[in-house]
Design an enzyme around this catalytic site. Structure first.
Site, PDB file in Angstrom:
ATOM      1  N   ASP A  56       0.821  -1.217   0.000  1.00 22.56           N
ATOM      2  CA  ASP A  56       0.000   0.000   0.000  1.00 22.56           C
ATOM      3  C   ASP A  56       0.858   1.271   0.000  1.00 22.56           C
ATOM      4  O   ASP A  56       0.341   2.371  -0.220  1.00 22.56           O
ATOM      5  CB  ASP A  56      -0.925   0.016   1.224  1.00 22.56           C
ATOM      6  CG  ASP A  56      -2.013  -1.050   1.104  1.00 22.56           C
ATOM      7  OD1 ASP A  56      -2.318  -1.478  -0.022  1.00 22.56           O
ATOM      8  OD2 ASP A  56      -2.554  -1.458   2.152  1.00 22.56           O
ATOM      9  N   ARG A  97      -2.738   1.307 -10.007  1.00 18.64           N
ATOM     10  CA  ARG A  97      -1.831   2.294  -9.393  1.00 18.64           C
ATOM     11  C   ARG A  97      -0.538   2.488 -10.158  1.00 18.64           C
ATOM     12  O   ARG A  97       0.123   3.530  -9.997  1.00 18.64           O
ATOM     13  CB  ARG A  97      -1.558   1.911  -7.931  1.00 18.64           C
ATOM     14  CG  ARG A  97      -2.762   2.167  -7.049  1.00 18.64           C
ATOM     15  CD  ARG A  97      -2.523   1.851  -5.586  1.00 18.64           C
ATOM     16  NE  ARG A  97      -3.681   2.293  -4.814  1.00 18.64           N
ATOM     17  CZ  ARG A  97      -3.985   1.846  -3.593  1.00 18.64           C
ATOM     18  NH1 ARG A  97      -3.199   0.966  -2.986  1.00 18.64           N
ATOM     19  NH2 ARG A  97      -5.048   2.310  -2.961  1.00 18.64           N
TER      20      ARG A  97
END
Ligand code: S3P
Length: 434
Positions: A317, A348
């Site tokens: 993360d 991402r």
């Protein structure tokens, strides 16, 4: 609550101060879920009151749990493992992958049917990773192309689980552990690459007997979870935005207390230290079966890195904010083995690559890697792709940007870190909501 959905961040003075980061997201979800399955009353302190975790409170209430919230304290009167009720409506997991995946494991083992869905982003995320192993132990789940909404046909006769990690995912492991709570015979969980063990730690905290060694754990279902208060440490993923901000903004010095430093979550600290970061951890101790500690960071000249392999799940993360650190480092960084990043709240790799290019950084990527050449952040306009961690990463980049950095679609920050902007302003960051 403000209606603004965009941010402007300008080059700022050094960030100096001690800040309180809200509670860990992964543990907040698990506290509500497992607390509701326990017997007796328990208080959860420092619960993360973000949209994702509140979705978990609402989901467990729909299943009959008695939960009262008072700020970041939550009181749960558990009804025991077998105390859940059929929900009268579809459960809404909002933006939360953790909620839909963990709860699916519980719902698959109930004596009622249920449905669970989520927002537009969640409906695009892969659920085959939980559906397939659940089905292989007898569960029945209907979906369109293994995406939410999921219709879960409950079954009291699932067969024991022998989990042999395919993707390094704590959500998949934890989903199956949730089902295993309802399976009398022993289930076993083997991970080639260990992932965060918050589920295991919390089960033990609630007196559940688990046998654990390095890469595997096993337990029998049907044991009682005994209610016990839970104190949650600060979220290292949220802290990381300010850790990197302190490192890249000249003359900064930032302190954090009581941050959860579960050893499967601290990859970001090791990698930043390899890059030359001055990071100090002190006062390490255990609360509610998890390690916490105080962290101090000082502005540091960062070197590039080249990482891949086992370290990746321990900073999964934190990769977007690590890319910002790489952009401020003195050379070419390469981060490989990160395809999982394409299946998060946004793709991402794509979101960071497009954003970094738009603000003057040289980047290239493959399906599972990214190469970033450190340089001057010149500013410009970027899109968060409605992803909280992309928005916060670029807010940090804005602090060292030559001209204003404009970030579009930042409302989603509330899914994990509702007071991020206030905290940044309090520390001296020049940030405007528009
Ligand atoms: C989480 C596990 C990770 C992480 C997510 C939270 C958890 O996901 O990215 O934010 O609470 O178990 P994966 O298990 O899909 O890697």
């Amino acid at each position: 609550m403000t209606s603004s959905n965009h941010l402007i961040v300008n080059k700022s003075d050094p960030l100096i101060g001690k800040i309180q980061i809200p509670g860990d997201k992964s543990i907040s979800h698990r506290s509500i879920i497992l607390g509701s399955l326990s017997e007796g009353q328990l208080k959860v302190s420092n619960f993360l009151t973000s949209a994702d975790c509140i979705a978990t409170v609402n989901a467990m209430r729909q299943l009959g749990a008695d939960i009262t919230m008072d700020g970041n304290q939550v009181l749960i009167r558990g009804n025991g493992l077998y105390g859940l009720k059929k929900p009268s409506d579809v459960i809404d997991a909002g933006n939360s992958g953790t909620l839909i995946r963990l709860l699916s494991g519980i719902l698959a083992a109930q004596d009622f049917n249920s449905s669970i869905t989520g927002d537009e982003s969640l409906k695009k995320r892969p659920m085959a990773r939980v559906i397939k192993p659940l089905v292989s132990c007898g569960a029945s789940i209907e979906s369109d192309d293994c995406k939410a909404p999921l219709k879960i046909i409950g079954s009291k006769s699932l067969s024991s689980i022998s989990y042999n990690q395919d993707i390094a995912s704590a959500q998949v492991k934890s989903c199956l552990m949730m089902s295993a709570l309802y399976i009398e015979e022993e289930s076993t969980f083997y991970e080639k690459t260990p992932t965060r063990d918050h589920t295991e730690n919390l089960l033990e905290h609630l007196n559940y007997k688990i046998y654990r060694n390095n890469n595997s754990s096993s337990f029998k279902g049907g044991q009682k979870l005994i209610a016990k208060d839970i104190v949650i440490g600060s979220d290292i993923s949220s802290a990381s935005f300010f850790i990197v901000a302190g490192l890249i903004l000249k003359d900064s010095y930032v302190e954090f207390s009581n941050v959860n430093i579960n050893k499967y979550r601290t990859g970001i600290l090791s990698v930043l230290k390899q890059m030359g970061a001055q990071i100090e951890i002190s006062n390490v101790h255990k609360i509610s079966n998890e390690y916490v500690g105080d962290i101090k960071v000082k502005y540091s000249k960062l070197k590039p890195i080249n990482i891949s392999g086992e370290i990746i799940p321990s900073l999964i993360d934190e990769l977007p904010i690590l890319f910002i650190a790489c952009s401020a480092a003195s050379g070419v960084s390469k981060i490989s083995g990160i395809e999982e990043l394409r299946y998060k709240e946004s793709d991402r790799i794509k979101a960071m690559e497009n954003g970094l290019k738009a603000i003057g950084i040289k980047v290239s990527s493959t399906q599972d890697s990214i190469e970033i050449t450190g340089g001057k952040i010149i500013g410009g306009k970027i899109d968060s792709y409605d992803d909280h961690r992309i928005a916060m990463s670029f807010a940090v980049a804005g602090l060292i940007s030559e001209t204003s950095l404009i970030i579009m679609n930042t409302k989603n920050i509330a899914t994990s870190f509702p007071n991020f902007i206030t905290t940044l302003k309090d520390l001296g960051g020049e940030v405007y909501e528009i």
